[in-house]
Design a protein around this motif. Structure first.
Motif, PDB file in Angstrom:
ATOM      1  N   THR A 159       0.838  -1.207   0.000  1.00 18.37           N
ATOM      2  CA  THR A 159       0.000   0.000   0.000  1.00 18.37           C
ATOM      3  C   THR A 159       0.871   1.254   0.000  1.00 18.37           C
ATOM      4  O   THR A 159       1.880   1.303   0.707  1.00 18.37           O
ATOM      5  CB  THR A 159      -0.853   0.010   1.292  1.00 18.37           C
ATOM      6  OG1 THR A 159      -1.872  -0.975   1.186  1.00 18.37           O
ATOM      7  CG2 THR A 159      -1.510   1.349   1.523  1.00 18.37           C
TER       8      THR A 159
ATOM      9  N   THR B  39      -9.838   1.974   1.928  1.00 14.16           N
ATOM     10  CA  THR B  39      -9.685   2.539   0.594  1.00 14.16           C
ATOM     11  C   THR B  39      -8.222   2.969   0.484  1.00 14.16           C
ATOM     12  O   THR B  39      -7.514   3.056   1.488  1.00 14.16           O
ATOM     13  CB  THR B  39     -10.622   3.741   0.358  1.00 14.16           C
ATOM     14  OG1 THR B  39     -10.371   4.702   1.391  1.00 14.16           O
ATOM     15  CG2 THR B  39     -12.081   3.333   0.397  1.00 14.16           C
TER      16      THR B  39
ATOM     17  N   ALA C 232      -4.538   3.195  -2.321  1.00 13.64           N
ATOM     18  CA  ALA C 232      -3.906   2.665  -3.536  1.00 13.64           C
ATOM     19  C   ALA C 232      -2.605   1.979  -3.183  1.00 13.64           C
ATOM     20  O   ALA C 232      -1.910   2.373  -2.246  1.00 13.64           O
ATOM     21  CB  ALA C 232      -3.662   3.795  -4.532  1.00 13.64           C
TER      22      ALA C 232
ATOM     23  N   ALA D 149      -7.076  -6.258  -2.625  1.00 14.28           N
ATOM     24  CA  ALA D 149      -6.220  -5.689  -3.674  1.00 14.28           C
ATOM     25  C   ALA D 149      -5.545  -6.805  -4.476  1.00 14.28           C
ATOM     26  O   ALA D 149      -5.464  -6.748  -5.702  1.00 14.28           O
ATOM     27  CB  ALA D 149      -5.167  -4.775  -3.050  1.00 14.28           C
TER      28      ALA D 149
ATOM     29  N   LEU E   3      -1.250  -1.153 -10.479  1.00 12.41           N
ATOM     30  CA  LEU E   3      -1.562  -0.076  -9.531  1.00 12.41           C
ATOM     31  C   LEU E   3      -3.041  -0.226  -9.170  1.00 12.41           C
ATOM     32  O   LEU E   3      -3.928   0.122  -9.955  1.00 12.41           O
ATOM     33  CB  LEU E   3      -1.257   1.291 -10.166  1.00 12.41           C
ATOM     34  CG  LEU E   3      -1.674   2.544  -9.397  1.00 12.41           C
ATOM     35  CD1 LEU E   3      -1.220   2.513  -7.942  1.00 12.41           C
ATOM     36  CD2 LEU E   3      -1.121   3.792 -10.068  1.00 12.41           C
TER      37      LEU E   3
ATOM     38  N   ILE F 186      -6.402   0.431  -7.074  1.00 13.84           N
ATOM     39  CA  ILE F 186      -7.041   1.505  -6.315  1.00 13.84           C
ATOM     40  C   ILE F 186      -8.299   0.949  -5.655  1.00 13.84           C
ATOM     41  O   ILE F 186      -9.218   0.491  -6.338  1.00 13.84           O
ATOM     42  CB  ILE F 186      -7.420   2.677  -7.248  1.00 13.84           C
ATOM     43  CG1 ILE F 186      -6.230   3.064  -8.137  1.00 13.84           C
ATOM     44  CG2 ILE F 186      -7.895   3.877  -6.449  1.00 13.84           C
ATOM     45  CD1 ILE F 186      -6.621   3.914  -9.329  1.00 13.84           C
ATOM     46  N   ARG F 187      -8.299   0.975  -4.336  1.00 14.85           N
ATOM     47  CA  ARG F 187      -9.466   0.469  -3.606  1.00 14.85           C
ATOM     48  C   ARG F 187     -10.432   1.635  -3.402  1.00 14.85           C
ATOM     49  O   ARG F 187     -10.215   2.487  -2.553  1.00 14.85           O
ATOM     50  CB  ARG F 187      -9.025  -0.134  -2.268  1.00 14.85           C
ATOM     51  CG  ARG F 187      -8.441  -1.530  -2.394  1.00 14.85           C
ATOM     52  CD  ARG F 187      -7.567  -1.895  -1.238  1.00 14.85           C
ATOM     53  NE  ARG F 187      -6.318  -1.171  -1.311  1.00 14.85           N
ATOM     54  CZ  ARG F 187      -5.747  -0.545  -0.298  1.00 14.85           C
ATOM     55  NH1 ARG F 187      -6.299  -0.534   0.888  1.00 14.85           N
ATOM     56  NH2 ARG F 187      -4.604   0.096  -0.462  1.00 14.85           N
ATOM     57  N   THR F 188     -11.480   1.672  -4.219  1.00 15.51           N
ATOM     58  CA  THR F 188     -12.405   2.813  -4.166  1.00 15.51           C
ATOM     59  C   THR F 188     -13.542   2.584  -3.169  1.00 15.51           C
ATOM     60  O   THR F 188     -14.208   3.525  -2.779  1.00 15.51           O
ATOM     61  CB  THR F 188     -13.005   3.093  -5.557  1.00 15.51           C
ATOM     62  OG1 THR F 188     -13.603   1.888  -6.038  1.00 15.51           O
ATOM     63  CG2 THR F 188     -11.942   3.551  -6.547  1.00 15.51           C
TER      64      THR F 188
ATOM     65  N   MET G 226      -6.148  10.118  -0.815  1.00 10.68           N
ATOM     66  CA  MET G 226      -7.095   9.450  -1.729  1.00 10.68           C
ATOM     67  C   MET G 226      -7.894  10.484  -2.529  1.00 10.68           C
ATOM     68  O   MET G 226      -8.071  10.343  -3.744  1.00 10.68           O
ATOM     69  CB  MET G 226      -8.020   8.545  -0.919  1.00 10.68           C
ATOM     70  CG  MET G 226      -8.929   7.686  -1.742  1.00 10.68           C
ATOM     71  SD  MET G 226      -8.004   6.474  -2.721  1.00 10.68           S
ATOM     72  CE  MET G 226      -9.363   5.600  -3.470  1.00 10.68           C
TER      73      MET G 226
ATOM     74  N   PRO H  85      -5.356  10.146 -11.229  1.00  9.45           N
ATOM     75  CA  PRO H  85      -4.655   8.906 -10.865  1.00  9.45           C
ATOM     76  C   PRO H  85      -3.605   8.492 -11.907  1.00  9.45           C
ATOM     77  O   PRO H  85      -3.917   8.394 -13.091  1.00  9.45           O
ATOM     78  CB  PRO H  85      -5.776   7.856 -10.782  1.00  9.45           C
ATOM     79  CG  PRO H  85      -6.987   8.467 -11.367  1.00  9.45           C
ATOM     80  CD  PRO H  85      -6.756   9.919 -11.630  1.00  9.45           C
TER      81      PRO H  85
ATOM     82  N   PHE I 106       0.672   8.588  -7.737  1.00 13.78           N
ATOM     83  CA  PHE I 106       0.661   7.588  -6.668  1.00 13.78           C
ATOM     84  C   PHE I 106       1.909   7.757  -5.792  1.00 13.78           C
ATOM     85  O   PHE I 106       1.814   7.807  -4.558  1.00 13.78           O
ATOM     86  CB  PHE I 106       0.614   6.165  -7.255  1.00 13.78           C
ATOM     87  CG  PHE I 106       0.919   5.091  -6.248  1.00 13.78           C
ATOM     88  CD1 PHE I 106      -0.029   4.696  -5.313  1.00 13.78           C
ATOM     89  CD2 PHE I 106       2.177   4.478  -6.211  1.00 13.78           C
ATOM     90  CE1 PHE I 106       0.262   3.714  -4.363  1.00 13.78           C
ATOM     91  CE2 PHE I 106       2.474   3.506  -5.266  1.00 13.78           C
ATOM     92  CZ  PHE I 106       1.518   3.119  -4.341  1.00 13.78           C
TER      93      PHE I 106
END
Ligand SMILES: Nc1ncnc2c1ncn2[C@@H]1O[C@H](COP(=O)(O)OP(=O)(O)O)[C@@H](O)[C@H]1O
Ligand SMILES: CC(C)(COP(=O)(O)O)[C@@H](O)C(=O)O
Length: 280
Positions: free
Chosen positions: A15, A32, A34, A134, A141, A143-145, A195, A202, A207
């Protein structure tokens, strides 16, 4: 389970920044943020035995989320990886996921059920929030939205262009529980900020930029370490520190400069490519 050994390989996840979400329902608990899904990850081999035993790189080891899933089985679990436990590579989540997938034949259900079982074991033991989702649902890459277990949380993936290597050095170990207990307030505030900014634009570059800012703000990256990083900075796309992992994205052409430099300063170097499972 077959008499033969069952082998499962899963990527690791590092992360860059994250924001925890807690719920009474472990499937809704998560984060959440990335992170980078990287290969080679870890390889898990399961074979029948006369009791539960787990070895991590040849050393008998306790990994609580794995015990949660597998301790009632007469199994020898052999996990191999180039990275240490507890540094920040999501090795506990990757181990839980690999073991859960390897036990699917006995426990029944789908791969998604196995991944959810691993997520719940991570959350219950406070060894991870977003790593399993993830790794299982994301790639590259990731991304946990939306927070939560595989199938509950949402992951969007970016595939950065170019011939990119992820180069890491191990700086130390810190348990996830300790990190969340001692830095939770800052992580909440700065994780949200990172975030929000990241979602405006993005990319791999943003990042690293925002991960570094997050890392400095919560205290992973400071003082002497920042000084040591100065000689590496000019040859990387970006770098940051997550818990006890220094990670940098490096273009193929700069690799021969960066590897010896990081090895000289930090002792260890690991090389990864971006990868992933993308199962949901
Ligand atoms: N030598 C070790 N160093 C660190 N953690 C270890 C070690 N042996 C076993 N563990 C267990 O491995 C798990 C590591 O999980 P965590 O702290 O979330 O780190 P990560 O997922 O980043 O590897 C913990 O449950 C810890 O108890
Ligand atoms: C940061 C963390 C909560 C823990 O990650 P690790 O230290 O690798 O176990 C992760 O699961 C996440 O949600 O992003």
């Amino acid at each position: 389970m077959e008499a033969e050994a069952v082998r499962v390989e899963v990527p690791l996840h590092i992360t860059g920044f994250f924001r925890p979400y807690f719920s009474e329902d472990p499937l809704k608990t998560g984060s959440t943020g990335a992170g980078l899904v990287v290969i080679p990850g870890l390889l898990c081999e399961l074979r029948r035995s006369n009791g539960y035993k787990l070895f991590y790189n040849g050393v008998e080891t306790r990994i609580p989320p794995v015990e949660e899933i597998a301790r009632s089985f007469n199994m020898m679990i052999d996990i191999r990886s180039n990275v240490p436990l507890g540094a920040g590579y999501g090795a506990s989540g990757a181990s839980a996921l690999a073991v859960s997938l390897a036990l699917k034949g006995i426990l029944g259900g789908s791969e998604l059920d196995a991944a959810r079982r691993a997520h719940v074991a991570e959350v219950k033991n406070m060894t991870g929030l977003g790593d399993v989702t993830a790794i299982f649902c994301g790639e590259q890459l990731a991304i946990r939205t939306k927070p939560g277990a595989p199938g509950v949380g949402k992951v969007v993936a970016i595939r950065p262009s170019g011939n990119i290597w992820i180069v890491t050095s191990d700086l130390g170990v810190m348990s996830t529980r300790k990190m969340l207990e001692s830095m939770g307030g800052k992580i909440e505030i700065y994780g949200k900020d990172a975030m929000d900014k990241f979602m405006e634009n993005p990319s791999l570059e943003s990042f690293f930029c925002l991960s570094r800012e997050f890392s400095e703000r919560i205290g992973f990256m400071r003082g002497e370490l920042v000084e040591k990083l100065k000689s590496i900075e000019k040859n990387v796309i970006g770098l940051t520190v997550k818990k006890g992992v220094l990670l940098a994205a490096v273009d193929d052409g700069d690799l021969s400069e960066v590897i010896p430099n990081m090895r000289k300063i930090f002792g260890s170097v690991h090389l990864f490519r971006l990868g992933g499972m993308r199962r949901c």
